[in-house]
Design an enzyme around this catalytic site. Sequence first.
Site, PDB file in Angstrom:
ATOM      1  N   LYS A 195      -2.549   5.974 -61.413  1.00 44.12           N
ATOM      2  CA  LYS A 195      -2.406   5.811 -62.868  1.00 44.12           C
ATOM      3  C   LYS A 195      -1.490   4.625 -63.072  1.00 44.12           C
ATOM      4  O   LYS A 195      -0.307   4.677 -62.694  1.00 44.12           O
ATOM      5  CB  LYS A 195      -1.822   7.088 -63.487  1.00 44.12           C
ATOM      6  CG  LYS A 195      -1.504   6.934 -64.978  1.00 44.12           C
ATOM      7  CD  LYS A 195      -1.402   8.281 -65.653  1.00 44.12           C
ATOM      8  CE  LYS A 195      -0.959   8.160 -67.088  1.00 44.12           C
ATOM      9  NZ  LYS A 195      -1.174   9.385 -67.843  1.00 44.12           N
TER      10      LYS A 195
ATOM     11  N   GLU B 188       1.816   7.484 -60.559  1.00 42.17           N
ATOM     12  CA  GLU B 188       1.961   6.656 -61.760  1.00 42.17           C
ATOM     13  C   GLU B 188       3.198   5.752 -61.696  1.00 42.17           C
ATOM     14  O   GLU B 188       4.273   6.132 -62.169  1.00 42.17           O
ATOM     15  CB  GLU B 188       2.052   7.537 -63.023  1.00 42.17           C
ATOM     16  CG  GLU B 188       2.098   6.703 -64.303  1.00 42.17           C
ATOM     17  CD  GLU B 188       2.312   7.522 -65.575  1.00 42.17           C
ATOM     18  OE1 GLU B 188       2.697   8.695 -65.488  1.00 42.17           O
ATOM     19  OE2 GLU B 188       2.110   6.964 -66.660  1.00 42.17           O
TER      20      GLU B 188
HETATM   21  P1  13P Z   1       1.061   6.887 -72.729  1.00 41.54           P
HETATM   22  O1  13P Z   1      -0.439   6.721 -72.680  1.00 41.54           O
HETATM   23  O2  13P Z   1       1.588   7.270 -74.064  1.00 41.54           O
HETATM   24  O3  13P Z   1       1.775   5.715 -72.115  1.00 41.54           O
HETATM   25  O4  13P Z   1       1.398   8.128 -71.798  1.00 41.54           O
HETATM   26  C1  13P Z   1       0.783   8.237 -70.572  1.00 41.54           C
HETATM   27  C2  13P Z   1       1.623   8.994 -69.647  1.00 41.54           C
HETATM   28  O5  13P Z   1       1.186   9.973 -69.068  1.00 41.54           O
HETATM   29  C3  13P Z   1       2.999   8.538 -69.417  1.00 41.54           C
HETATM   30  O6  13P Z   1       3.512   9.169 -68.286  1.00 41.54           O
END
Ligand code: 13P
Length: 343
Positions: free
Chosen positions: A222, A180
């Site tokens: 992600k 991510e």
């Molecule tokens: P949000 O969808 O609130 O941005 O959170 C996703 C997430 O896993 C952040 O690391």
Amino acid sequence: MDKTLLAKTAAAMVAKGKGVLAADESSGTCETRFKTINTPCTEESRRAYRGLLFTTPGIEQFISGVILFDETTRQKTTEGVLFPDYLAKKGILPGIKVDTGAKNLALCPGEKVTEGLDGLRERLAAYFKQGARFAKWRAVITIGEGEFTLPTHPCLYANAHALARYAALCQEASIVPMIEPEVLLDGGHAIERCEEVTEATLRATYAAMAAHNVSLEHLILKTSMVVSGKTNARQAGVDEVAERTVRVLKRTVPAAQPGVVFLSGGQSDVSATAHLNAMAAMGDLPWPLTFSYSRALQNPALNAWRGQSANVGAAQKAFHHRAKMNGLAAQGEWKTGLEKQAA
Ligand code: 13P
């Protein structure tokens, strides 16, 4: 490294009409969220809240996996079943956040690097035994303009390197890495700048994956969407966000990868759904796209709950609705009217 298990897990995470619930807020972040509903943040209130989400009847139709925080892996339902076991029985994959947070990057003012590699091999082995089949690591990229132009090269490459080392360790442990790299939407920048930075971030990320022999077939990205800076006067519309985001993904994400999921990043719940829907409706993509939201899935439920057990039913209804709307959006089948019908 069990490649059959990795492939099976990754495919299940992005199965048609399903997405991943991020419920891995650290206790500090939970405290911030609970303050908005005047609820004390204790081990028990966090357990009650997470339990409410996980035990919502029928969510397994739309939720393929849940990202847990370490504490939650040892907590139980009211009936005494460990949450990872409860989720697995329901056909939902337990996942785990394994980074230990974004820390200031030395000599790079205003930028962060994510830590958590020390001891990670041992932690992953323990999480696998507890049932975790995928893991998440979040890198934070800040866009800055003016005196300091951000992100800097060291920030992009330090984060990409850490993501690749984490991903390799996950695959070694037969746990699917959900990588991510989040480009924050904070700032006054134009959407064009967000597109440039997202592209540079993903290029650096995949170069590092290749350099560390990470298997693209056993990896989930992600990502943030390409959106206008939060305080920019021109807020791009749904179609523009969808077009720019898909263009960047097509340029940078290898077709071998089993899927791409999105974070919501502070977008409103309905915007996050509308954006995903517009992208999925474009079709002709090399990978399935779906959601992995925290705030955009949870906010209506949190606001309905307000820390009161009497509100559990209403909160579960709100959570079920958002999960269903996003399940439809992942197939390009969501419509604004469906939101009104539920209201
Ligand atoms: P949000 O969808 O609130 O941005 O959170 C996703 C997430 O896993 C952040 O690391």
